[in-house]
Design a protein around this motif. Structure first.
Motif, PDB file in Angstrom:
ATOM      1  N   ASP A  38       0.851  -0.993   0.346  1.00 42.66           N
ATOM      2  CA  ASP A  38      -0.337   0.402   0.007  1.00 42.66           C
ATOM      3  C   ASP A  38       0.964   1.506   0.148  1.00 42.66           C
ATOM      4  O   ASP A  38       1.547   1.569   0.992  1.00 42.66           O
ATOM      5  CB  ASP A  38      -0.912   0.113   1.511  1.00 42.66           C
ATOM      6  N   PHE A  39       1.119   1.915  -0.534  1.00 41.30           N
ATOM      7  CA  PHE A  39       1.383   3.425  -0.929  1.00 41.30           C
ATOM      8  C   PHE A  39       1.023   4.836  -0.563  1.00 41.30           C
ATOM      9  O   PHE A  39       0.872   5.068  -0.864  1.00 41.30           O
ATOM     10  CB  PHE A  39       1.972   3.588  -2.620  1.00 41.30           C
ATOM     11  N   ASP A  40      -0.442   4.435  -0.566  1.00 39.69           N
ATOM     12  CA  ASP A  40      -2.020   5.171   0.073  1.00 39.69           C
ATOM     13  C   ASP A  40      -0.826   5.281   1.358  1.00 39.69           C
ATOM     14  O   ASP A  40      -1.989   5.440   2.424  1.00 39.69           O
ATOM     15  CB  ASP A  40      -2.850   4.980  -0.372  1.00 39.69           C
ATOM     16  N   VAL A  41       0.498   6.554   1.622  1.00 35.71           N
ATOM     17  CA  VAL A  41       0.491   6.790   3.167  1.00 35.71           C
ATOM     18  C   VAL A  41      -0.696   7.486   3.336  1.00 35.71           C
ATOM     19  O   VAL A  41      -0.661   8.822   2.790  1.00 35.71           O
ATOM     20  CB  VAL A  41       2.239   7.416   2.893  1.00 35.71           C
ATOM     21  N   ARG A  44      -4.675   4.609   4.812  1.00 34.16           N
ATOM     22  CA  ARG A  44      -4.108   2.952   3.990  1.00 34.16           C
ATOM     23  C   ARG A  44      -5.569   2.645   3.990  1.00 34.16           C
ATOM     24  O   ARG A  44      -6.409   2.605   4.796  1.00 34.16           O
ATOM     25  CB  ARG A  44      -3.533   2.297   5.013  1.00 34.16           C
ATOM     26  N   ASP A  59       4.740  -0.722   9.882  1.00 33.62           N
ATOM     27  CA  ASP A  59       3.771  -0.694   8.197  1.00 33.62           C
ATOM     28  C   ASP A  59       5.707  -0.669   7.336  1.00 33.62           C
ATOM     29  O   ASP A  59       6.199  -0.112   7.372  1.00 33.62           O
ATOM     30  CB  ASP A  59       3.238   0.287   8.541  1.00 33.62           C
ATOM     31  N   ALA A  88       0.804   0.506   4.512  1.00 39.65           N
ATOM     32  CA  ALA A  88       0.793   1.574   4.655  1.00 39.65           C
ATOM     33  C   ALA A  88       0.970   2.344   5.751  1.00 39.65           C
ATOM     34  O   ALA A  88       0.008   1.699   7.519  1.00 39.65           O
ATOM     35  CB  ALA A  88       0.188   2.709   3.370  1.00 39.65           C
ATOM     36  N   SER A  89       1.306   3.717   6.259  1.00 35.04           N
ATOM     37  CA  SER A  89       1.220   4.169   7.766  1.00 35.04           C
ATOM     38  C   SER A  89      -0.246   4.960   7.429  1.00 35.04           C
ATOM     39  O   SER A  89      -0.263   5.699   7.139  1.00 35.04           O
ATOM     40  CB  SER A  89       2.475   5.104   8.036  1.00 35.04           C
ATOM     41  N   LYS A  94       3.134  12.025   4.488  1.00 38.51           N
ATOM     42  CA  LYS A  94       3.613  11.079   2.647  1.00 38.51           C
ATOM     43  C   LYS A  94       4.882  11.938   1.933  1.00 38.51           C
ATOM     44  O   LYS A  94       5.482  11.051   1.339  1.00 38.51           O
ATOM     45  CB  LYS A  94       1.773  11.360   1.366  1.00 38.51           C
ATOM     46  N   LEU A  97       7.680   9.167   2.664  1.00 41.43           N
ATOM     47  CA  LEU A  97       8.456   7.892   2.005  1.00 41.43           C
ATOM     48  C   LEU A  97       9.680   8.871   0.951  1.00 41.43           C
ATOM     49  O   LEU A  97       8.924  10.056   0.454  1.00 41.43           O
ATOM     50  CB  LEU A  97       7.219   7.607   0.642  1.00 41.43           C
TER      51      LEU A  97
END
Ligand SMILES: Nc1ncnc2c1ncn2[C@@H]1O[C@H](COP(=O)(O)OP(=O)(O)OP(=O)(O)O)[C@@H](O)[C@H]1O
Ligand SMILES: [Mg+2]
Lengths: 268, 86
Positions: A38-41, A44, A59, A88-89, A94, A97
């Motif tokens: 999951d890249f949607d920080v 999530r 995460d 993700a966190s 964001k 990352l």
């Protein structure tokens, strides 16, 4: 050496997370060691869709920042062998990352996975670029609707300019069109863009068509990727898509409207 | 035409309209000119028309570029005239 696949769209809410979850599940069901990240920080959701939200201890950001190692953060799916999730966190912003940290983590994973599936956040900013940067292939998730198609086109522009492959002049990221929430009956009435319309406009090969279906909502309510539901049209469509991705020849299904009584009566 | 055809006759749906509009915006983005002001192509055509009152020039005689520095925008015009043979 793993293949990295980003699931991306530009526009929000078109079905990226649903697709990433079921695509990764399908790959693992076919015996491929697969992790979905999951890249949607900050937003999530993949953990909920995969039904492992209560098992998240560490995460992706914890790993990148060295607060946990990969073994501690990866969640092994209890239903499908070979399937792992990296959440993700919820709390970080964001900017946590960083490209360098993402690369280090992906390289590590690439040593023992076959596929790394990256669930991109919406938008065309840092988070989305981060998710696509190291990709070898891309699933461009598109709804049959004007703003989604336009955003997909913009994402195609980013894939060919903002990714590592583009910057290094390597072979371009391989692009696949995935049309989701397809309502064949409305297409039939000329109210909604058809598959061939979308294909004509975007000009990339179609990998799968997922019908608009209430089975998706039901599956997400119970934390089950829809690909694992036995009687779900959307689940079957995702499994077909995985088979095509792996090189099998499967005709598209769910692309024609179901005929109602009146339609049959009038022979249309 | 049978009476059932009344129900069958189809209006041209809005999807066709959507497709045509999308093909334009996609072509525009892919041309790499999507950071230009929308009036650019028309201005270019108008300038060509004016020029042609005086000299014979080809379709690519007028080159336009927009330069942005901070909040300053500069429109750069390059007009190529044909070789003059006096
Ligand atoms: N094929 C489908 N049929 C019906 N509903 C769907 C389908 N696919 C997705 N949805 C619904 O659409 C909503 C958005 O889906 P999802 O979260 O997968 O999109 P997303 O692109 O990941 O969104 P975001 O941009 O916010 O990350 C969810 O409520 C989901 O249940
Ligand atoms: Mg999502």
């Amino acid at each position: 050496m793993a293949k990295i696949i980003v699931v991306t769209s530009g526009k929000g809410g078109v079905g990226k997370t649903t697709t990433a979850a079921s695509f990764a599940t399908g790959l693992a069901m076919r015996g491929n060691k697969t992790i979905v990240i999951d890249f949607d920080v900050g937003l999530r959701n993949l953990d909920l869709i995969m039904g492992c939200e209560r098992r998240v201890v560490f995460d992706f950001i914890n790993v990148i920042q060295g607060e946990a190692n990969l073994k501690q953060a990866m969640i092994r799916d209890k239903r499908v062998e070979n399937l792992y999730i990296l959440a993700a966190s919820q709390t970080r912003d964001k900017d946590a990352l960083a490209l360098e940290g993402v690369e280090r983590t992906l390289n590590k994973l690439a040593e023992d996975f076959d596929y790394i599936v990256c669930d991109s956040p919406a938008g065309i900013e840092t988070g989305a670029i981060m998710a696509m940067y190291f990709a070898d292939e891309a699933l461009v998730v598109t709804n049959p609707e004007v703003s989604s198609v336009r955003d997909s086109d913009r994402v195609l522009g980013m894939l060919s300019s903002k990714t590592k492959r583009a910057k290094e002049g390597a072979d371009p990221v391989k692009e696949h069109l995935v049309v989701t929430r397809y309502a064949a009956n409305r297409v039939g009435k000329g109210e909604m863009l058809s598959l061939s319309d979308i294909n004509d406009i975007l000009g990339i090969p179609l990998l799968g068509v997922i019908p608009e279906s209430e089975t998706v909502l039901n599956a997400s309510n119970s934390g089950m990727p829809v690909a694992l539901e036995n009687n779900a049209d959307a689940g079957h469509a995702y499994l077909d898509m995985v088979a095509r991705f792996l090189g099998e020849n499967r005709p598209m299904r769910f692309t024609e409207a179901k005929k109602g009584f009146l339609d049959r009566l009038m022979g249309r | 035409m049978g009476w059932l055809d009344v129900f069958r006759s189809e209006k041209k749906g809005s999807a066709q309209h959507a497709k045509e509009r999308l093909q334009l915006v996609v072509a525009h983005r892919r041309s790499g000119h999507d950071d230009q002001p929308a009036y650019f192509p028309q201005l270019q055509q108008d300038l060509l028309a004016v020029l042609r009152k005086y000299v014979q020039v080809g379709d690519d005689a007028v080159q336009m570029e927009i330069e942005r520095e901070g909040d300053l925008e500069v429109l750069e015009l390059n007009i190529t005239l044909p070789d003059s043979k006096h």
